[in-house]
Design a protein around this motif. Sequence first.
Motif, PDB file in Angstrom:
ATOM      1  N   GLY A  32      44.487  30.502  30.574  1.00 59.91           N
ATOM      2  CA  GLY A  32      45.555  29.660  30.032  1.00 59.91           C
ATOM      3  C   GLY A  32      46.512  29.286  31.140  1.00 59.91           C
ATOM      4  N   THR A  33      47.735  29.768  31.057  1.00 61.24           N
ATOM      5  CA  THR A  33      48.723  29.519  32.112  1.00 61.24           C
ATOM      6  C   THR A  33      49.103  30.810  32.834  1.00 61.24           C
ATOM      7  N   GLN A  34      48.320  31.880  32.615  1.00 60.19           N
ATOM      8  CA  GLN A  34      48.615  33.174  33.207  1.00 60.19           C
ATOM      9  C   GLN A  34      47.617  33.519  34.311  1.00 60.19           C
ATOM     10  N   ILE A  35      48.093  34.150  35.376  1.00 67.65           N
ATOM     11  CA  ILE A  35      47.235  34.611  36.460  1.00 67.65           C
ATOM     12  C   ILE A  35      47.074  36.126  36.362  1.00 67.65           C
ATOM     13  N   THR A  36      45.826  36.582  36.463  1.00 69.86           N
ATOM     14  CA  THR A  36      45.536  38.008  36.518  1.00 69.86           C
ATOM     15  C   THR A  36      44.980  38.339  37.894  1.00 69.86           C
ATOM     16  N   GLU A  37      45.724  39.144  38.648  1.00 74.21           N
ATOM     17  CA  GLU A  37      45.284  39.524  39.986  1.00 74.21           C
ATOM     18  C   GLU A  37      44.294  40.678  39.879  1.00 74.21           C
ATOM     19  N   LEU A  38      43.160  40.553  40.598  1.00 75.77           N
ATOM     20  CA  LEU A  38      42.081  41.530  40.498  1.00 75.77           C
ATOM     21  C   LEU A  38      41.863  42.322  41.777  1.00 75.77           C
ATOM     22  N   GLY A  39      42.092  41.693  42.919  1.00 78.80           N
ATOM     23  CA  GLY A  39      41.839  42.370  44.183  1.00 78.80           C
ATOM     24  C   GLY A  39      42.745  41.866  45.282  1.00 78.80           C
ATOM     25  N   LYS A  40      42.795  42.626  46.376  1.00 77.73           N
ATOM     26  CA  LYS A  40      43.677  42.260  47.480  1.00 77.73           C
ATOM     27  C   LYS A  40      43.046  42.707  48.795  1.00 77.73           C
ATOM     28  N   LYS A  77      41.365  47.284  44.961  1.00 74.09           N
ATOM     29  CA  LYS A  77      41.149  46.819  43.603  1.00 74.09           C
ATOM     30  C   LYS A  77      42.470  46.926  42.864  1.00 74.09           C
ATOM     31  N   VAL A  78      42.858  45.864  42.185  1.00 76.12           N
ATOM     32  CA  VAL A  78      44.152  45.821  41.502  1.00 76.12           C
ATOM     33  C   VAL A  78      43.944  45.988  40.003  1.00 76.12           C
ATOM     34  N   ILE A  79      44.640  46.951  39.424  1.00 69.26           N
ATOM     35  CA  ILE A  79      44.595  47.175  37.978  1.00 69.26           C
ATOM     36  C   ILE A  79      46.032  47.206  37.475  1.00 69.26           C
ATOM     37  N   GLY A  80      46.449  46.096  36.858  1.00 66.61           N
ATOM     38  CA  GLY A  80      47.832  45.996  36.407  1.00 66.61           C
ATOM     39  C   GLY A  80      48.768  45.986  37.596  1.00 66.61           C
ATOM     40  N   SER A  81      49.698  46.906  37.625  1.00 71.07           N
ATOM     41  CA  SER A  81      50.663  47.004  38.727  1.00 71.07           C
ATOM     42  C   SER A  81      50.201  47.990  39.793  1.00 71.07           C
ATOM     43  N   GLU A 116      44.090  50.240  44.168  1.00 70.98           N
ATOM     44  CA  GLU A 116      43.268  51.348  44.646  1.00 70.98           C
ATOM     45  C   GLU A 116      42.495  50.905  45.882  1.00 70.98           C
ATOM     46  N   LEU A 117      42.649  51.623  46.982  1.00 73.60           N
ATOM     47  CA  LEU A 117      41.922  51.303  48.203  1.00 73.60           C
ATOM     48  C   LEU A 117      40.449  51.645  48.015  1.00 73.60           C
ATOM     49  N   ILE A 118      39.586  50.651  48.185  1.00 74.98           N
ATOM     50  CA  ILE A 118      38.159  50.888  47.992  1.00 74.98           C
ATOM     51  C   ILE A 118      37.362  50.721  49.288  1.00 74.98           C
ATOM     52  N   LYS A 119      37.979  50.127  50.317  1.00 76.23           N
ATOM     53  CA  LYS A 119      37.260  49.958  51.572  1.00 76.23           C
ATOM     54  C   LYS A 119      38.229  49.735  52.720  1.00 76.23           C
ATOM     55  N   TYR A 120      37.878  50.302  53.877  1.00 78.53           N
ATOM     56  CA  TYR A 120      38.662  50.101  55.101  1.00 78.53           C
ATOM     57  C   TYR A 120      37.703  49.737  56.227  1.00 78.53           C
ATOM     58  N   ILE A 121      38.039  48.698  56.979  1.00 76.49           N
ATOM     59  CA  ILE A 121      37.223  48.252  58.098  1.00 76.49           C
ATOM     60  C   ILE A 121      38.101  48.252  59.337  1.00 76.49           C
ATOM     61  N   LYS A 122      37.717  49.048  60.333  1.00 73.27           N
ATOM     62  CA  LYS A 122      38.482  49.124  61.572  1.00 73.27           C
ATOM     63  C   LYS A 122      38.280  47.857  62.397  1.00 73.27           C
ATOM     64  N   ARG A 123      39.350  47.383  63.027  1.00 75.05           N
ATOM     65  CA  ARG A 123      39.231  46.266  63.960  1.00 75.05           C
ATOM     66  C   ARG A 123      40.300  46.389  65.032  1.00 75.05           C
ATOM     67  N   THR A 129      33.297  35.985  47.645  1.00 76.46           N
ATOM     68  CA  THR A 129      32.169  35.328  46.982  1.00 76.46           C
ATOM     69  C   THR A 129      31.089  36.338  46.601  1.00 76.46           C
ATOM     70  N   GLU A 130      30.800  37.258  47.499  1.00 78.25           N
ATOM     71  CA  GLU A 130      29.716  38.213  47.273  1.00 78.25           C
ATOM     72  C   GLU A 130      30.131  39.397  46.402  1.00 78.25           C
ATOM     73  N   ASN A 131      31.431  39.688  46.345  1.00 80.08           N
ATOM     74  CA  ASN A 131      31.869  40.928  45.663  1.00 80.08           C
ATOM     75  C   ASN A 131      32.812  40.690  44.483  1.00 80.08           C
ATOM     76  N   LYS A 132      33.034  39.454  44.113  1.00 82.81           N
ATOM     77  CA  LYS A 132      34.051  39.133  43.102  1.00 82.81           C
ATOM     78  C   LYS A 132      33.873  39.886  41.775  1.00 82.81           C
ATOM     79  N   THR A 133      32.646  40.012  41.306  1.00 77.23           N
ATOM     80  CA  THR A 133      32.436  40.646  39.999  1.00 77.23           C
ATOM     81  C   THR A 133      32.723  42.143  40.009  1.00 77.23           C
ATOM     82  N   LYS A 134      32.798  42.759  41.170  1.00 77.03           N
ATOM     83  CA  LYS A 134      33.092  44.193  41.262  1.00 77.03           C
ATOM     84  C   LYS A 134      34.551  44.491  40.959  1.00 77.03           C
ATOM     85  N   PHE A 135      35.375  43.438  40.876  1.00 82.99           N
ATOM     86  CA  PHE A 135      36.817  43.636  40.678  1.00 82.99           C
ATOM     87  C   PHE A 135      37.263  43.325  39.249  1.00 82.99           C
ATOM     88  N   GLU A 136      36.319  43.005  38.366  1.00 83.10           N
ATOM     89  CA  GLU A 136      36.707  42.708  36.981  1.00 83.10           C
ATOM     90  C   GLU A 136      37.028  43.987  36.217  1.00 83.10           C
TER      91      GLU A 136
END
Length: 230
Positions: free
Chosen positions: A166-174, A192-196, A199-206, A223-230
Motif C-alpha cells: 500500500g503506502t507502507q514500507i517494511t524494511e527486511l534487511g540491511k 536481517k531486520v525484524i521490526g525494530s 540480527e547480524l547474519i554475515k560479516y565479510i572482511k575487506r 537479488t540472489e538472497n532477497k527471499t531469505k529476509f522475508e
Amino acid sequence: MREAVKISIILVLILISACKKQTENSKIPVIVQTETNQEEKYFFDCKTELINGIEFEACIKRPGTFTIKSSKGKVVYSNDNNPFDFEFSDFNGDGYSDIRMNYVSNTPGLQELLLFDIKSNEFKKVKTFNKYPNSKRIKDSDFYYSYHGSGCADNDWGSELFKIEGTQITELGKIQGLGCLENDTNGIYIYKVIGSEKELIKYIKREQGYWKEKWDFIEKYWTENKTKFE
C-alpha cells in the motif's frame, strides 16, 4: 518707437520660455498603468501522462505547490514541498506510471514516491520513502533496495532491502559497509531486520578505503538472497 521695440522683446522672451517648458516636459516619461496577473510571477514545470485511459498533468509551481490534475480538472494530489524535478515511470512494475519527485539534499538520490492507485485513479504517497535514497526494484519481484553514503568520502555506506505494501514500507534487511578507518571493524555487515530489531547474519572482511565493486555486490547480493529476509 521705443515702446514697440520693448513690446517685441517681451513677446520674444515669452516665446523662448514657452519652448523651453515644452522641451522639458517632453523628457518626462509617460507611465501607463497596467494590471499584472499574479500567476505570471510563478514558474511552471508541467508534464503530462496518459494512465489508465486518463490524461494527468503534474506541475511544479514556484513558489507554491506540486499539483496533479486529471483531464477533467480534478486535483488528485497536491503538496507544498516542491521538488526541483519529477518523472513519470512505473516504479512498482504494475504496468501503470508512478511519480518520483527529486529533492535537493545533502543525501544524493533523495526522493518521494507517489504510486498510482488504479481503483481510485489517484496518486498515493508512500510513507518514509525519503529514508531510502536511490531505491531500485529488483527485477521480476516485489522487493526493492536502496543505497546511501554514510560519510568518510563514501568509504562508509549502507543499503536496505524492503517491500512496499500500500503506502507502507517494511524494511527486511540491511547491509552496512565500513572502510573509513584502518582497524579491525572494516568490512561488510549484513543484517536481517525484524521490526525494530536487527540480527547480524554475515560479516565479510575487506580492506580500508573506497570499494568500487560495492555497486555490483549490493545488487547481486540482494537479488540472489532477497527471499531469505522475508
